[in-house]
Motif scaffolding. Structure first.
Motif, PDB file in Angstrom:
ATOM      1  N   TYR A   1       6.620  13.239  -8.874  1.00  0.00           N
ATOM      2  CA  TYR A   1       6.931  13.375 -10.299  1.00  0.00           C
ATOM      3  C   TYR A   1       7.354  14.813 -10.626  1.00  0.00           C
ATOM      4  CZ  TYR A   1       4.888   8.751 -10.722  1.00  0.00           C
ATOM      5  OH  TYR A   1       4.626   7.410 -10.570  1.00  0.00           O
TER       6      TYR A   1
ATOM      7  N   SER B   1       0.834  -1.210   0.000  1.00  0.00           N
ATOM      8  CA  SER B   1       0.000   0.000   0.000  1.00  0.00           C
ATOM      9  C   SER B   1       0.865   1.256   0.000  1.00  0.00           C
ATOM     10  CB  SER B   1      -0.923   0.008   1.223  1.00  0.00           C
ATOM     11  OG  SER B   1      -0.170  -0.016   2.421  1.00  0.00           O
TER      12      SER B   1
ATOM     13  N   LEU C   1       3.845   5.573  -5.843  1.00  0.00           N
ATOM     14  CA  LEU C   1       3.705   5.609  -7.300  1.00  0.00           C
ATOM     15  C   LEU C   1       2.609   6.566  -7.758  1.00  0.00           C
ATOM     16  CD1 LEU C   1       4.097   1.799  -8.124  1.00  0.00           C
ATOM     17  CD2 LEU C   1       5.783   3.603  -8.468  1.00  0.00           C
ATOM     18  N   THR C   2       1.638   6.825  -6.902  1.00  0.00           N
ATOM     19  CA  THR C   2       0.531   7.712  -7.277  1.00  0.00           C
ATOM     20  C   THR C   2       0.656   9.098  -6.644  1.00  0.00           C
ATOM     21  OG1 THR C   2      -0.796   6.792  -5.452  1.00  0.00           O
ATOM     22  CG2 THR C   2      -1.072   5.802  -7.635  1.00  0.00           C
ATOM     23  N   ASP C   3       1.823   9.396  -6.094  1.00  0.00           N
ATOM     24  CA  ASP C   3       2.040  10.694  -5.447  1.00  0.00           C
ATOM     25  C   ASP C   3       2.476  11.713  -6.501  1.00  0.00           C
ATOM     26  OD1 ASP C   3       2.720  12.864  -3.887  1.00  0.00           O
ATOM     27  OD2 ASP C   3       3.805  11.696  -2.393  1.00  0.00           O
ATOM     28  N   TRP C   4       1.577  12.628  -6.853  1.00  0.00           N
ATOM     29  CA  TRP C   4       1.826  13.589  -7.923  1.00  0.00           C
ATOM     30  C   TRP C   4       3.059  14.445  -7.670  1.00  0.00           C
ATOM     31  CZ3 TRP C   4       1.899  18.483  -6.003  1.00  0.00           C
ATOM     32  CH2 TRP C   4       1.216  18.714  -4.798  1.00  0.00           C
TER      33      TRP C   4
ATOM     34  N   TRP D   1       2.246   1.721  -3.503  1.00  0.00           N
ATOM     35  CA  TRP D   1       1.211   2.280  -4.379  1.00  0.00           C
ATOM     36  C   TRP D   1       1.022   3.770  -4.099  1.00  0.00           C
ATOM     37  CZ3 TRP D   1      -1.046   1.718  -8.768  1.00  0.00           C
ATOM     38  CH2 TRP D   1      -2.241   2.372  -9.051  1.00  0.00           C
ATOM     39  N   GLN D   2       1.087   4.129  -2.824  1.00  0.00           N
ATOM     40  CA  GLN D   2       0.955   5.532  -2.459  1.00  0.00           C
ATOM     41  C   GLN D   2       2.085   6.366  -3.056  1.00  0.00           C
ATOM     42  OE1 GLN D   2       1.029   6.239   1.778  1.00  0.00           O
ATOM     43  NE2 GLN D   2      -0.028   8.190   1.608  1.00  0.00           N
TER      44      GLN D   2
END
Length: 513
Positions: free
Chosen positions: A302, A290, A296-299, A293-294
């Protein structure tokens, strides 16, 4: 702007002399006993006493790490100096062979950073592990001077990247063991100052070493690798004996028991306030899908990676190509080597000055964006004038100065964040991929104009400005939103477990702009 996350506890820690009983309670909530909390508070109310301890650490840790960081960048970038001394002709390299040799370094470098740091934590003495790494890449660097073909060069570049991969994250790990998060930025800026100095020393050393051309039957470019590789091997021995490992191991040598206790308790306190790892039945840290995933999806990661790349792509592209760019102005190889030094020295000064100013004003974004703007100016000049570079030598050489001044202040602001586990490692790995890009943008067939090289560097600098300003705006907006609630209101609404699970989404976190 770098995305450093500050909790209410951190803000109180920075105002420790006036925190009183509330600060004592925070010490204890971080996992300290009352006796330890009272001891630590006795230091908190005496800033000069703290400074004396950290100055002791500064004189023993920072110069050593800076020198090793200089050596690491010297060894990865001296291939640019070897190129103009005949490397390609000797090894029958054509086309993009040189670019491939540059890029191969970054494949193990990016992939092995995190595993290397996991291995480092198994050593009681980090200096032993670091010395082994430095010795290994020093041997590889020395062997680069005796390769006979392109395949041999690629092999040595691969192993150089493999062994160098562990040094920088290891250095960051060591800094984190000795200093609290609010004292790391200037220390880290010394690394980037050393990186800039490595470019200057590389040119000066190469100019002198190249005069050994023919000695022992070896060309000058081979001696560059051999001499600098042997110097790295010697530095490995110095690291073994001189690099400080931990406060506990320094007691009786240059730290008193009280000073070591202060440093150890500060480390426990500052890390105790951060999110603690989930443990499995055996008591070991448990991998959490989890959390991955957090990440990888943390804007924001990037966007931070783009800020990182606005340094990495122009930096490596220029570092690997600057001797050739200056040689294209009509100078001899030896003169070109010498002329690479002044721009790098200016870059080192800019890294230190901008870091001091950022600390002074506690605001990083203006200094990052200003540096990126200088890159845009520099590469705009080079993009438009490099085709007739021999007719525009003063202007193009001035642009190289401006580029170096703009490159080196970016990373201290971008990278001076606290340790944030997977997220921070993910951002660094993505940012270091800029080294692969930087390896391929300066193509020999496009010399001397290098539209791909100068144009790509300009584009990444522009993307970095957009990312930096976007992060600043969003962080400022989130901070303003969270300021509407007091800490007591937040803790009544959420449990401690819920706040920890939220991570940086917690209303207790404040982004350091």
């Amino acid at each position: 702007m770098s995305g450093e996350r500050k909790s209410m506890d951190d803000i109180a820690m920075e105002k420790a002399p006036w925190a009183g009983i509330e600060h004592l309670e925070r010490h204890m909530r971080a996992g300290l006993t009352q006796d330890d909390a009272e001891f630590l508070q006795s230091y908190d109310v005496d800033i000069k006493k703290q400074d004396r301890v950290y100055h002791k650490v500064d004189w023993r840790l920072c110069p050593m790490l800076a020198a090793l960081y200089l050596i690491s960048h010297l060894d990865r970038a001296n291939i640019g100096n070897a190129k103009i001394e005949g490397l390609e002709a000797s090894l029958n390299m054509t086309g993009t062979d040189y670019n491939v040799a540059l890029a191969v370094f970054f494949i193990p470098y990016v992939l092995c950073e995190v595993p290397s740091n996991m291995l480092l934590t198994k050593f009681t003495r980090p200096s032993v592990y670091m010395s082994i790494l430095i010795f290994c890449w020093g041997v590889v660097m020395t062997l680069s001077g005796v390769v006979q073909n392109f395949g041999g060069l690629v092999a040595t570049r691969f192993f150089l990247g493999l062994f160098e991969a562990g040094f920088f994250p290891g250095a960051i790990y060591l800094v984190g063991q000795w200093y609290p998060p609010n004292r790391t930025q200037f220390r880290m800026s010394l690394f980037y100052c050393a990186s800039a100095c490595s470019g200057a020393f590389s040119g000066l050393l190469a100019a002198g070493i190249a005069r050994m051309n023919g000695l022992g039957g070896y060309e000058g470019w081979r001696w560059i690798f051999i001499i600098e590789g042997l110097a790295t091997v010697l530095m490995a021995g110095l690291c073994w004996f001189c690099l400080p490992d931990s406060p506990a191991l320094a007691v009786g040598k240059w730290l008193t028991e009280e000073e070591a206790r202060f440093l150890q308790l500060t480390h426990i306190y500052t890390r105790g306030l951060q999110k603690k790892p989930v443990l499995d039945e055996s008591g070991k840290a448990k991998f959490q899908w989890s959390v991955l995933w957090q990440v990888l999806t943390d804007w924001q990661l990037y966007l931070q990676a783009l800020v990182f790349m606005s340094n990495a792509v122009p930096n490596y592209g220029l570092k690997f190509t600057m001797p050739q760019i200056i040689k294209n102005m009509g100078y001899t190889s030896s003169r070109a080597q010498l002329l690479t030094a002044p721009p790098y020295f200016c870059g080192a000064i800019s890294a230190l000055v901008s870091s001091l100013l950022a600390d002074r004003f506690t605001w990083r974004m203006p200094f990052i964006v200003a540096s990126q703007a200088l890159l845009i100016i520099a590469y705009s000049i080079l993009f438009s004038k490099a085709e007739q570079i021999t007719d525009n030598i003063p202007l193009c050489y001035f642009a190289v100065f401006v580029a170096c001044v703009g490159i080196y202040p970016i990373l201290p602001g971008c990278n001076a964040t606290r340790e944030e586990g997977y997220g921070h490692c993910f951002m660094i790995c993505m940012g270091n991929c800029g080294g692969i890009v930087g390896s391929f943008i300066f193509l020999q067939r496009e010399s001397p104009k290098y539209p791909t090289g100068f144009g790509s560097s300009l584009a990444f600098a522009a993307a970095g400005i957009v990312s930096a300003l976007t992060l600043e705006t969003l962080f400022w907006s989130i901070n303003k939103k969270n300021e509407k609630f007091t800490e007591d209101e937040i803790r009544r609404k959420y449990t401690e477990a819920q706040l920890e699970k939220m991570g940086d989404r917690s209303p207790l976190f404040k982004y350091h702009l």
